[in-house]
Design a protein around this motif. Structure first.
Motif, PDB file in Angstrom:
ATOM      1  N   UNK A   7       2.722   8.176  -2.947  1.00  0.00           N
ATOM      2  CA  UNK A   7       3.656   7.570  -2.014  1.00  0.00           C
ATOM      3  C   UNK A   7       3.170   6.206  -1.597  1.00  0.00           C
ATOM      4  N   UNK A   8       3.836   5.667  -0.664  1.00  0.00           N
ATOM      5  CA  UNK A   8       3.497   4.355  -0.140  1.00  0.00           C
ATOM      6  C   UNK A   8       4.255   4.144   1.150  1.00  0.00           C
ATOM      7  N   UNK A 118      -5.008   4.337  -3.044  1.00  0.00           N
ATOM      8  CA  UNK A 118      -5.011   2.925  -2.660  1.00  0.00           C
ATOM      9  C   UNK A 118      -4.102   2.616  -1.477  1.00  0.00           C
ATOM     10  N   UNK A 119      -3.134   3.450  -1.197  1.00  0.00           N
ATOM     11  CA  UNK A 119      -2.249   3.260  -0.042  1.00  0.00           C
ATOM     12  C   UNK A 119      -2.661   4.158   1.123  1.00  0.00           C
ATOM     13  N   UNK A 124      -1.183   6.449   7.837  1.00  0.00           N
ATOM     14  CA  UNK A 124      -1.803   6.582   9.153  1.00  0.00           C
ATOM     15  C   UNK A 124      -1.329   5.511  10.116  1.00  0.00           C
ATOM     16  N   UNK A 125      -1.135   4.305   9.615  1.00  0.00           N
ATOM     17  CA  UNK A 125      -0.630   3.223  10.459  1.00  0.00           C
ATOM     18  C   UNK A 125       0.815   3.500  10.867  1.00  0.00           C
ATOM     19  N   UNK A 177      -8.361   4.257  11.360  1.00  0.00           N
ATOM     20  CA  UNK A 177      -9.558   4.156  10.548  1.00  0.00           C
ATOM     21  C   UNK A 177      -9.194   4.560   9.124  1.00  0.00           C
ATOM     22  N   UNK A 178      -9.352   3.646   8.183  1.00  0.00           N
ATOM     23  CA  UNK A 178      -8.960   3.976   6.810  1.00  0.00           C
ATOM     24  C   UNK A 178      -9.885   3.299   5.827  1.00  0.00           C
TER      25      UNK A 178
END
Length: 178
Positions: A7-8, A118-119, A124-125, A177-178
């Motif tokens: 996903x993204x 990668x996403x 989380x944001x 935090x990522x």
């Protein structure tokens, strides 16, 4: 363990003055970011505790946010037996228990949708922006009981295991935090 997801996500960002001038709805303010590389660690997938602590401290120092004001942290939270304790210890170092005695809520979108590789930071944001908008933090499934190491390495953090009203003595302030 880790559950891969696909996903993204996308957010439209604008300077606050520009958004207000255009009459755009402002859902959240991104006060600052920091990024680093773990460098040498146990393995490609194992975080480096020192560099995690450094980037968290750098982010809050550069944007002028007192970690005491942060009442919710959206963690990377991969569900791995190596990564999660390192992240919890890094968060515990950066965020001492709150002076008002309230718990600092802790969640991770990965428990709901998997790790988007990668996403990984975007869900989380987006989740944090929605939580701010609704003043509610959704639960992370399978977070009960909390990991036994959590209160030892990150005292004051409380995993969100059921829908929670998000309250704070001042403006709602979160960290991703990522």
């Amino acid at each position: 363990g880790i559950v891969p997801g696909e996903g993204g996500a996308a957010l439209v960002l604008a300077r606050l003055d520009d958004a207000l001038h255009a009459g755009d709805p402002v859902l959240a303010l991104v006060r600052g970011t920091a990024v680093n590389n773990d460098g040498r660690s146990l393995s490609l997938l194992a975080p480096n505790p020192r560099t995690q602590r450094e980037v968290i401290t750098q982010a809050y120092g550069e944007c002028g946010i007192d970690p005491e004001a942060v009442s919710y942290v959206e963690a990377h939270g991969t569900g791995t037996p190596v990564g999660d304790p390192v992240e919890a210890q890094s968060l515990g170092h950066a965020f001492p228990p709150r002076a008002d005695g309230l718990p600092r809520l802790l969640g991770s979108a990965k428990a709901n949708i998997g790790h988007l590789l990668n996403a990984a930071g975007m869900p989380g944001l987006v989740k944090t922006v929605l939580a701010l908008q609704h003043r509610q933090v959704p639960p992370a499934p399978n977070a009960t009981p909390p990991a036994p190491y959590l209160q030892r390495v990150a005292p004051g953090f409380e995993p969100v295991t059921e829908q929670r009203e998000w309250r704070a003595p001042g403006p709602l302030t979160a960290g991703v935090n990522a």
